[in-house]
Scaffold this motif. Structure first.
Motif, PDB file in Angstrom:
ATOM      1  N   ILE A  56     -69.148 -73.181  -2.957  1.00 18.93           N
ATOM      2  CA  ILE A  56     -68.840 -73.702  -4.287  1.00 18.93           C
ATOM      3  C   ILE A  56     -69.987 -74.552  -4.815  1.00 18.93           C
ATOM      4  N   ASP A  57     -70.557 -75.379  -3.942  1.00 14.70           N
ATOM      5  CA  ASP A  57     -71.669 -76.227  -4.382  1.00 14.70           C
ATOM      6  C   ASP A  57     -72.830 -75.385  -4.899  1.00 14.70           C
ATOM      7  N   LYS A  58     -73.094 -74.285  -4.228  1.00 19.37           N
ATOM      8  CA  LYS A  58     -74.155 -73.379  -4.664  1.00 19.37           C
ATOM      9  C   LYS A  58     -73.828 -72.791  -6.030  1.00 19.37           C
ATOM     10  N   ALA A  59     -72.570 -72.387  -6.219  1.00 16.81           N
ATOM     11  CA  ALA A  59     -72.158 -71.804  -7.498  1.00 16.81           C
ATOM     12  C   ALA A  59     -72.308 -72.812  -8.635  1.00 16.81           C
ATOM     13  N   VAL A  60     -71.906 -74.057  -8.376  1.00 15.66           N
ATOM     14  CA  VAL A  60     -72.005 -75.107  -9.396  1.00 15.66           C
ATOM     15  C   VAL A  60     -73.467 -75.374  -9.747  1.00 15.66           C
ATOM     16  N   ALA A  61     -74.322 -75.436  -8.721  1.00 11.82           N
ATOM     17  CA  ALA A  61     -75.747 -75.702  -8.942  1.00 11.82           C
ATOM     18  C   ALA A  61     -76.394 -74.585  -9.745  1.00 11.82           C
ATOM     19  N   MET A  62     -76.060 -73.346  -9.431  1.00 10.89           N
ATOM     20  CA  MET A  62     -76.642 -72.214 -10.160  1.00 10.89           C
ATOM     21  C   MET A  62     -76.194 -72.232 -11.619  1.00 10.89           C
ATOM     22  N   GLN A  63     -74.933 -72.570 -11.841  1.00 12.26           N
ATOM     23  CA  GLN A  63     -74.414 -72.624 -13.208  1.00 12.26           C
ATOM     24  C   GLN A  63     -75.093 -73.738 -13.997  1.00 12.26           C
ATOM     25  N   ALA A  64     -75.288 -74.887 -13.357  1.00 18.83           N
ATOM     26  CA  ALA A  64     -75.942 -76.015 -14.028  1.00 18.83           C
ATOM     27  C   ALA A  64     -77.390 -75.697 -14.393  1.00 18.83           C
ATOM     28  N   ALA A  65     -78.012 -74.838 -13.587  1.00 20.52           N
ATOM     29  CA  ALA A  65     -79.406 -74.456 -13.839  1.00 20.52           C
ATOM     30  C   ALA A  65     -79.522 -73.346 -14.873  1.00 20.52           C
ATOM     31  N   GLY A  66     -78.386 -72.880 -15.381  1.00 23.21           N
ATOM     32  CA  GLY A  66     -78.407 -71.827 -16.396  1.00 23.21           C
ATOM     33  C   GLY A  66     -78.547 -70.433 -15.838  1.00 23.21           C
ATOM     34  N   GLU A  67     -78.443 -70.284 -14.518  1.00 23.30           N
ATOM     35  CA  GLU A  67     -78.535 -68.984 -13.860  1.00 23.30           C
ATOM     36  C   GLU A  67     -77.305 -68.769 -12.990  1.00 23.30           C
ATOM     37  N   PRO A  68     -76.132 -68.629 -13.603  1.00 25.41           N
ATOM     38  CA  PRO A  68     -74.897 -68.551 -12.815  1.00 25.41           C
ATOM     39  C   PRO A  68     -74.817 -67.297 -11.960  1.00 25.41           C
ATOM     40  N   ALA A  69     -74.125 -67.437 -10.846  1.00 25.04           N
ATOM     41  CA  ALA A  69     -73.848 -66.271 -10.005  1.00 25.04           C
ATOM     42  C   ALA A  69     -72.820 -65.395 -10.706  1.00 25.04           C
ATOM     43  N   ASP A  70     -72.705 -64.162 -10.246  1.00 28.14           N
ATOM     44  CA  ASP A  70     -71.810 -63.195 -10.887  1.00 28.14           C
ATOM     45  C   ASP A  70     -70.589 -62.871 -10.022  1.00 28.14           C
ATOM     46  N   LEU A  71     -70.816 -62.741  -8.730  1.00 28.93           N
ATOM     47  CA  LEU A  71     -69.755 -62.324  -7.815  1.00 28.93           C
ATOM     48  C   LEU A  71     -69.709 -63.273  -6.626  1.00 28.93           C
ATOM     49  N   VAL A  72     -68.528 -63.388  -6.006  1.00 29.52           N
ATOM     50  CA  VAL A  72     -68.424 -64.257  -4.843  1.00 29.52           C
ATOM     51  C   VAL A  72     -67.373 -63.718  -3.876  1.00 29.52           C
ATOM     52  N   TRP A  73     -67.699 -63.717  -2.595  1.00 33.87           N
ATOM     53  CA  TRP A  73     -66.702 -63.509  -1.552  1.00 33.87           C
ATOM     54  C   TRP A  73     -65.992 -64.843  -1.356  1.00 33.87           C
ATOM     55  N   ILE A  74     -64.681 -64.814  -1.205  1.00 34.97           N
ATOM     56  CA  ILE A  74     -63.956 -66.074  -1.066  1.00 34.97           C
ATOM     57  C   ILE A  74     -63.080 -66.065   0.178  1.00 34.97           C
TER      58      ILE A  74
ATOM     59  N   LEU B 137     -74.715 -62.192  -5.916  1.00 28.49           N
ATOM     60  CA  LEU B 137     -73.492 -62.240  -5.119  1.00 28.49           C
ATOM     61  C   LEU B 137     -73.580 -63.384  -4.122  1.00 28.49           C
ATOM     62  N   LEU B 138     -72.599 -64.299  -4.163  1.00 26.01           N
ATOM     63  CA  LEU B 138     -72.523 -65.371  -3.180  1.00 26.01           C
ATOM     64  C   LEU B 138     -71.765 -64.837  -1.967  1.00 26.01           C
ATOM     65  N   ALA B 139     -72.445 -64.730  -0.839  1.00 33.57           N
ATOM     66  CA  ALA B 139     -71.847 -64.136   0.358  1.00 33.57           C
ATOM     67  C   ALA B 139     -72.413 -64.818   1.585  1.00 33.57           C
ATOM     68  N   TRP B 140     -71.692 -64.668   2.702  1.00 37.36           N
ATOM     69  CA  TRP B 140     -72.143 -65.344   3.928  1.00 37.36           C
ATOM     70  C   TRP B 140     -73.000 -64.450   4.817  1.00 37.36           C
ATOM     71  N   HIS B 141     -73.148 -63.196   4.464  1.00 35.87           N
ATOM     72  CA  HIS B 141     -74.071 -62.332   5.204  1.00 35.87           C
ATOM     73  C   HIS B 141     -74.300 -61.056   4.413  1.00 35.87           C
ATOM     74  N   VAL B 142     -75.314 -60.314   4.814  1.00 32.49           N
ATOM     75  CA  VAL B 142     -75.597 -59.015   4.191  1.00 32.49           C
ATOM     76  C   VAL B 142     -75.277 -57.907   5.187  1.00 32.49           C
ATOM     77  N   GLY B 143     -75.976 -57.897   6.296  1.00 36.46           N
ATOM     78  CA  GLY B 143     -75.727 -56.910   7.341  1.00 36.46           C
ATOM     79  C   GLY B 143     -75.776 -55.489   6.812  1.00 36.46           C
TER      80      GLY B 143
ATOM     81  N   ILE C 175     -78.349 -55.741  -6.872  1.00 36.16           N
ATOM     82  CA  ILE C 175     -77.546 -56.812  -6.293  1.00 36.16           C
ATOM     83  C   ILE C 175     -78.413 -57.651  -5.368  1.00 36.16           C
ATOM     84  N   GLU C 176     -78.379 -58.958  -5.594  1.00 35.29           N
ATOM     85  CA  GLU C 176     -79.076 -59.898  -4.731  1.00 35.29           C
ATOM     86  C   GLU C 176     -78.061 -60.862  -4.131  1.00 35.29           C
ATOM     87  N   VAL C 177     -78.159 -61.108  -2.838  1.00 34.80           N
ATOM     88  CA  VAL C 177     -77.234 -62.006  -2.155  1.00 34.80           C
ATOM     89  C   VAL C 177     -77.815 -63.408  -2.134  1.00 34.80           C
ATOM     90  N   GLU C 178     -76.983 -64.373  -2.542  1.00 40.21           N
ATOM     91  CA  GLU C 178     -77.358 -65.780  -2.533  1.00 40.21           C
ATOM     92  C   GLU C 178     -76.512 -66.518  -1.496  1.00 40.21           C
TER      93      GLU C 178
END
Length: 457
Positions: free
Chosen positions: A98-116, A67-73, A91-94
């Motif tokens: 967008i840059d992070k999502a693109v980088a993860m996808q390029a590395a073959g380990e795409p994120a699954d969920l994102v707060w927007i 999960l791409l998120a700006w905090h866990v809390g 669930i693991e928070v990353e």
């Protein structure tokens, strides 16, 4: 806001049916136990030997959702609750972005969920999954009695749901009851008005005692601005937007007059301190309600723990006042999306669906947030949770269905609007000419139409 949340009674009906079936089953079991089983119904040794073995529990491969998120809390507790229900899913928070999502996808380990925050940056490269088919077949969401318009809050003009809310935070007026009593006033009725609020704020303002009717903080001077035009019927949506969010109405005489009324709280009526007065008091634009010197402030879930722990005075809740047309508040909705590159889309949607279950809704209550599922158990949880001990829980309940959901993700070039909004916020404490923002709003509206056309909206 006219995007109101559909309310289905189906969940309640199913619950009643379940209780009836359970009761009948218990009755039937007792009757069977007390009655001799007819010979012809007894299972023979041969039948026992050939009976199918008990069905084994379905096996699942372990899945880690990123999960791409700006905090866990406090959400870690909710992640743990989800993992307990689905032991094979973690669930693991990353890091968010967008840059992070693109980088993860390029590395073959795409994120699954994102707060927007905004949709347009994510949609231009097809990074999000349309959630419409997932919602249509999900029994938890389909059977829940959900606040009107909630699911459609982020629907785009092409009838796609690229994001749905995972949380709802209603805002209320928080009242210092000790200060109210000191100045000979009582709590107003739920249908009080903005004029009522101003008169009460005037009575509570005593600069010699460093007491003010309206708080000096960013929440009160920004979110409060968005509400008044809706309450007065001058804008159909919060943040001054028109019906379909294609144009901003901060350039209209009616909305500008609403902003002048709010600015006058500082510059004319002095029920809110100016920047200079606040500096002398040592107040910052963070929450200053805890000084005990403020009658009214705007509250949301993140301030409640501090009030419960640190307030040395009695406080309570009121709904936002009624304007000339209606009574409105801010409904802060947190959008969540599934990334189209995800390798675990079905599991990712299980996390989204989990937010609509009673267990997760009760967790929201415990943490001071409002709920978007209506159910007697949730109402009872609001009444008994320590978060609201001694407070008017009816206000918490009634604000769930008040207009309006805060627009944001479905506004193209949302960042530019936020720049305009920030300038407006600063004007609340000074004699700044609000009409000077009109040209910026005109340019924003012109650019918005171009962007919507480019996006096929």
């Amino acid at each position: 806001m006219k995007r109101k949340v559909f309310i289905s009674p189906l969940f309640t009906v199913m619950l009643v049916c379940l209780l009836v079936i359970t009761a009948c089953t218990k009755t039937d079991s007792k009757e069977i136990k007390d009655t001799a089983i007819p010979q012809e119904t007894k299972q023979t040794d041969t039948e026992k030997a050939t009976a199918a073995p008990p069905k084994e529990e379905e096996k699942h491969e372990p899945v880690t959702l990123k999960l791409l998120a700006w905090h866990v809390g406090a959400h870690q507790e909710l992640f743990d609750m989800f993992h307990e229900k689905y032991p094979w899913i973690t669930i693991e928070v990353e890091e968010w972005g967008i840059d992070k999502a693109v980088a993860m996808q390029a590395a073959g380990e795409p994120a699954d969920l994102v707060w927007i925050t905004g949709l347009s940056p994510w949609l231009k490269d097809g990074m999000l999954e349309d959630l419409t088919p997932y919602i249509a077949k999900d029994p938890t969401i389909q059977n829940a009695k959900i606040i009107d318009g909630f699911l459609d809050a982020f629907k785009t003009p092409d009838d796609k749901l690229w994001a749905i809310p995972y949380t709802a935070i209603s805002e209320w007026i928080v009242v210092n009851k000790d200060l109210l009593k000191k100045h000979g006033m009582e709590m107003p009725s739920y249908d009080w008005t903005y004029d009522d609020m101003l008169e009460m704020a005037k009575k509570a303002t005593d600069p010699a005692a460093n007491e003010y009717g309206i708080s000096y903080d960013s929440l009160m001077a920004s979110h409060f601005n968005w509400i008044l035009p809706v309450a007065n019927g001058h804008a159909p949506n919060l943040r001054f937007f028109n019906e379909d969010l294609s144009q901003n109405l901060l350039n209209t005489p009616e909305v500008l007059a609403d902003m002048k009324w709010l600015q006058d709280l500082t510059t004319k009526w002095h029920v809110r301190p100016s920047d200079e007065e606040a500096a002398k008091l040592g107040w910052e634009k963070a929450n200053n309600f805890l000084t005990g010197k403020v009658l009214f402030t705007l509250g949301a879930d993140w301030v409640i723990p501090g009030y419960n722990e640190l307030a040395t005075f009695e406080w309570d809740l009121l709904p936002l006042p009624r304007g000339k047309v209606t009574q409105a508040t801010v409904q802060l909705l947190g959008p969540i999306s599934i990334l189209s590159a995800s390798k675990h889309k079905e599991e990712a949607f299980k996390w989204i669906s989990f937010q609509f279950e009673l267990e997760a809704q009760k967790w929201n209550v415990k943490n001071g947030s409002n709920t978007f599922v209506i159910h007697p158990e949730i109402d009872a949880e609001i009444d008994r949770t320590p978060t609201w001990k001694g407070k008017d829980t009816e206000v918490v309940k009634m604000t769930r269905t008040m207009c309006c959901n805060l627009p944001g993700p479905t506004i193209p070039d949302f960042d530019e609007f936020q720049n305009i909004d920030a300038a407006l916020f600063e004007s609340m404490y000074t004699n700044f000419d609000i009409t000077s923002l009109v040209s910026r709003v005109d340019k924003f509206n012109e650019d918005t139409l171009k962007l919507r056309k480019e996006m096929g909206w």
